[in-house]
Design a protein around this motif. Sequence first.
Motif, PDB file in Angstrom:
ATOM      1  N   VAL A   1     -11.394  10.659   7.774  1.00 68.10           N
ATOM      2  CA  VAL A   1     -11.001  10.214   9.119  1.00 68.10           C
ATOM      3  C   VAL A   1      -9.657   9.482   9.105  1.00 68.10           C
ATOM      4  N   GLY A   2      -9.645   8.271   8.567  1.00 69.40           N
ATOM      5  CA  GLY A   2      -8.397   7.504   8.548  1.00 69.40           C
ATOM      6  C   GLY A   2      -7.726   7.595   7.195  1.00 69.40           C
ATOM      7  N   HIS A   3      -7.519   6.454   6.550  1.00 67.29           N
ATOM      8  CA  HIS A   3      -6.969   6.441   5.202  1.00 67.29           C
ATOM      9  C   HIS A   3      -8.094   6.607   4.191  1.00 67.29           C
ATOM     10  N   ASN A   4      -7.973   7.624   3.315  1.00 65.63           N
ATOM     11  CA  ASN A   4      -8.947   7.725   2.240  1.00 65.63           C
ATOM     12  C   ASN A   4      -8.637   6.639   1.201  1.00 65.63           C
ATOM     13  N   PRO A   5      -9.509   6.438   0.191  1.00 67.20           N
ATOM     14  CA  PRO A   5      -9.286   5.346  -0.762  1.00 67.20           C
ATOM     15  C   PRO A   5      -7.930   5.373  -1.454  1.00 67.20           C
ATOM     16  N   LEU A   6      -7.426   6.554  -1.797  1.00 63.82           N
ATOM     17  CA  LEU A   6      -6.109   6.631  -2.431  1.00 63.82           C
ATOM     18  C   LEU A   6      -5.012   6.331  -1.414  1.00 63.82           C
TER      19      LEU A   6
ATOM     20  N   ALA B   1      -5.343   4.366   1.045  1.00 61.21           N
ATOM     21  CA  ALA B   1      -5.404   2.923   1.285  1.00 61.21           C
ATOM     22  C   ALA B   1      -4.568   2.168   0.260  1.00 61.21           C
ATOM     23  N   PHE B   2      -4.639   2.601  -1.008  1.00 60.93           N
ATOM     24  CA  PHE B   2      -3.813   1.979  -2.045  1.00 60.93           C
ATOM     25  C   PHE B   2      -2.331   2.148  -1.712  1.00 60.93           C
ATOM     26  N   SER B   3      -1.971   3.338  -1.233  1.00 60.95           N
ATOM     27  CA  SER B   3      -0.578   3.613  -0.883  1.00 60.95           C
ATOM     28  C   SER B   3      -0.113   2.711   0.261  1.00 60.95           C
ATOM     29  N   VAL B   4      -0.970   2.563   1.272  1.00 60.68           N
ATOM     30  CA  VAL B   4      -0.625   1.717   2.423  1.00 60.68           C
ATOM     31  C   VAL B   4      -0.420   0.272   1.993  1.00 60.68           C
ATOM     32  N   MET B   5      -1.349  -0.257   1.220  1.00 59.96           N
ATOM     33  CA  MET B   5      -1.247  -1.655   0.800  1.00 59.96           C
ATOM     34  C   MET B   5      -0.081  -1.873  -0.155  1.00 59.96           C
ATOM     35  N   ALA B   6       0.203  -0.881  -1.012  1.00 61.66           N
ATOM     36  CA  ALA B   6       1.355  -0.993  -1.911  1.00 61.66           C
ATOM     37  C   ALA B   6       2.646  -1.022  -1.107  1.00 61.66           C
ATOM     38  N   MET B   7       2.735  -0.170  -0.092  1.00 60.57           N
ATOM     39  CA  MET B   7       3.947  -0.139   0.739  1.00 60.57           C
ATOM     40  C   MET B   7       4.128  -1.459   1.486  1.00 60.57           C
ATOM     41  N   ILE B   8       3.044  -1.987   2.071  1.00 64.46           N
ATOM     42  CA  ILE B   8       3.134  -3.261   2.779  1.00 64.46           C
ATOM     43  C   ILE B   8       3.542  -4.372   1.812  1.00 64.46           C
ATOM     44  N   GLY B   9       2.944  -4.387   0.627  1.00 57.98           N
ATOM     45  CA  GLY B   9       3.245  -5.438  -0.343  1.00 57.98           C
ATOM     46  C   GLY B   9       4.674  -5.391  -0.839  1.00 57.98           C
ATOM     47  N   ILE B  10       5.151  -4.199  -1.221  1.00 54.03           N
ATOM     48  CA  ILE B  10       6.524  -4.073  -1.729  1.00 54.03           C
ATOM     49  C   ILE B  10       7.541  -4.354  -0.634  1.00 54.03           C
ATOM     50  N   LEU B  11       7.272  -3.887   0.568  1.00 53.10           N
ATOM     51  CA  LEU B  11       8.187  -4.178   1.676  1.00 53.10           C
ATOM     52  C   LEU B  11       8.228  -5.671   1.976  1.00 53.10           C
ATOM     53  N   ALA B  12       7.070  -6.333   1.881  1.00 51.37           N
ATOM     54  CA  ALA B  12       7.034  -7.776   2.118  1.00 51.37           C
ATOM     55  C   ALA B  12       7.882  -8.512   1.078  1.00 51.37           C
TER      56      ALA B  12
ATOM     57  N   THR C   1     -17.082   2.663  -4.503  1.00 47.97           N
ATOM     58  CA  THR C   1     -16.827   3.703  -3.510  1.00 47.97           C
ATOM     59  C   THR C   1     -15.606   4.522  -3.884  1.00 47.97           C
ATOM     60  N   VAL C   2     -14.582   3.852  -4.408  1.00 44.02           N
ATOM     61  CA  VAL C   2     -13.375   4.557  -4.842  1.00 44.02           C
ATOM     62  C   VAL C   2     -13.709   5.523  -5.970  1.00 44.02           C
ATOM     63  N   LEU C   3     -14.541   5.085  -6.911  1.00 46.93           N
ATOM     64  CA  LEU C   3     -14.937   5.961  -8.018  1.00 46.93           C
ATOM     65  C   LEU C   3     -15.728   7.165  -7.514  1.00 46.93           C
ATOM     66  N   ARG C   4     -16.613   6.940  -6.542  1.00 49.80           N
ATOM     67  CA  ARG C   4     -17.364   8.059  -5.963  1.00 49.80           C
ATOM     68  C   ARG C   4     -16.412   9.053  -5.306  1.00 49.80           C
ATOM     69  N   TYR C   5     -15.391   8.541  -4.622  1.00 47.34           N
ATOM     70  CA  TYR C   5     -14.404   9.412  -3.972  1.00 47.34           C
ATOM     71  C   TYR C   5     -13.693  10.267  -5.016  1.00 47.34           C
ATOM     72  N   LEU C   6     -13.277   9.642  -6.112  1.00 49.12           N
ATOM     73  CA  LEU C   6     -12.571  10.366  -7.154  1.00 49.12           C
ATOM     74  C   LEU C   6     -13.454  11.410  -7.822  1.00 49.12           C
ATOM     75  N   ARG C   7     -14.762  11.125  -7.895  1.00 46.26           N
ATOM     76  CA  ARG C   7     -15.703  12.087  -8.482  1.00 46.26           C
ATOM     77  C   ARG C   7     -16.076  13.194  -7.505  1.00 46.26           C
TER      78      ARG C   7
ATOM     79  N   LEU D   1     -10.248  -0.250   3.208  1.00 49.34           N
ATOM     80  CA  LEU D   1     -10.221  -0.910   1.907  1.00 49.34           C
ATOM     81  C   LEU D   1     -11.631  -0.860   1.329  1.00 49.34           C
ATOM     82  N   ARG D   2     -11.805  -0.080   0.291  1.00 45.88           N
ATOM     83  CA  ARG D   2     -13.141   0.211  -0.248  1.00 45.88           C
ATOM     84  C   ARG D   2     -13.441  -0.575  -1.515  1.00 45.88           C
ATOM     85  N   MET D   3     -14.725  -0.751  -1.783  1.00 41.46           N
ATOM     86  CA  MET D   3     -15.167  -1.369  -3.020  1.00 41.46           C
ATOM     87  C   MET D   3     -14.892  -0.413  -4.191  1.00 41.46           C
TER      88      MET D   3
END
Length: 227
Positions: free
Chosen positions: A98-103, A105-116, A81-87, A76-78
Motif C-alpha cells: 500500500v504505502g512504503h514497504n519496509p525497505l 521506509a528505510f529509504s524515506v528515513m535515511a533521506m530525511i535524516g541525511i537531509l536534516a 516484520t522486516v525479516l518476514r518481508y525479506l523472506r 516503520l516496522r519491527m
Amino acid sequence: MTEPADLRPVRVWDLPTRCFHWLLAGAVIALVVTAKVGGAAMAWHMRLGLLVLALLVFRVLWGFVGGHWSRFGSFLRMPGTVLRYLRGDHRADDHFEVGHNPLGAFSVMAMIGILAIQVATGLVADDEIATTGPLNRFVASATGLQATAWHKGWGQWLIIGLVVLHVAAIVSYRLRGNNLVGPMLSGDKPLPPGVPASSDSPRTRLLALALVAACAGLSMWIAKLGG
C-alpha cells in the motif's frame, strides 16, 4: 497492465504528502544545481536550504498527524516484520503493497535524516568566500569549517546517492508492474477491499496549511538570526 476486477481506488497519499514529496524533489535538484553554479546562485541555494528545513519539519510533524499511510506508525516496522518481508512471508494485514514497504521506509528515513544533517551543516557553514549560514556566528570557527567540509563533501554525495537509489527503485518496481509514481500524483492506488484509506478532507488540509505556516515561520526566524 489490466487491474483485477476486485480492486478499487483507495486514497493512499493525501494532498499535503504529495505536495511535500514533489516540492522536496524539486528543491533538492535545485540545491545541487545552485551549489555547482556557485557565485550569485548561492543566495538561492541558501533560500532553498531554508525551504527544505521547513519541509522536513513539516514532514516530521505530518508523520504523527497526517493521513494514515503518511504516518510513521504505518510504515516503520519491527525487525521481525522486516525479516518476514525479506523472506516473502506476507500476511493479509501487513499491507506491504500500500504505502512504503519496509525497505522503502528505510529509504524515506535515511533521506530525511541525511537531509536534516545537510541542512544543519549548511546553517552553520562558512565557505570563507562570500557565503555563511545564518547560524554560523553561534558556533566556533573550526566547527563552521568542519560543517562546510561535510556539507560540500560526504553530505552532498550521500544525498545524490540516495536520490539515484530512489529513482532506480522506482524504475525497478515499474518494470515489475508496480507504478509508484502514479499514486504520488493522483493520491489513489487500486487496492483490494478492506484496505484503509488515508484521510484527505478539507479539515486535514487546513491542518496541513497551519503546520506549513508554522514551519515557514520557523525557517524565516532562523534566516533573520543571520542578519
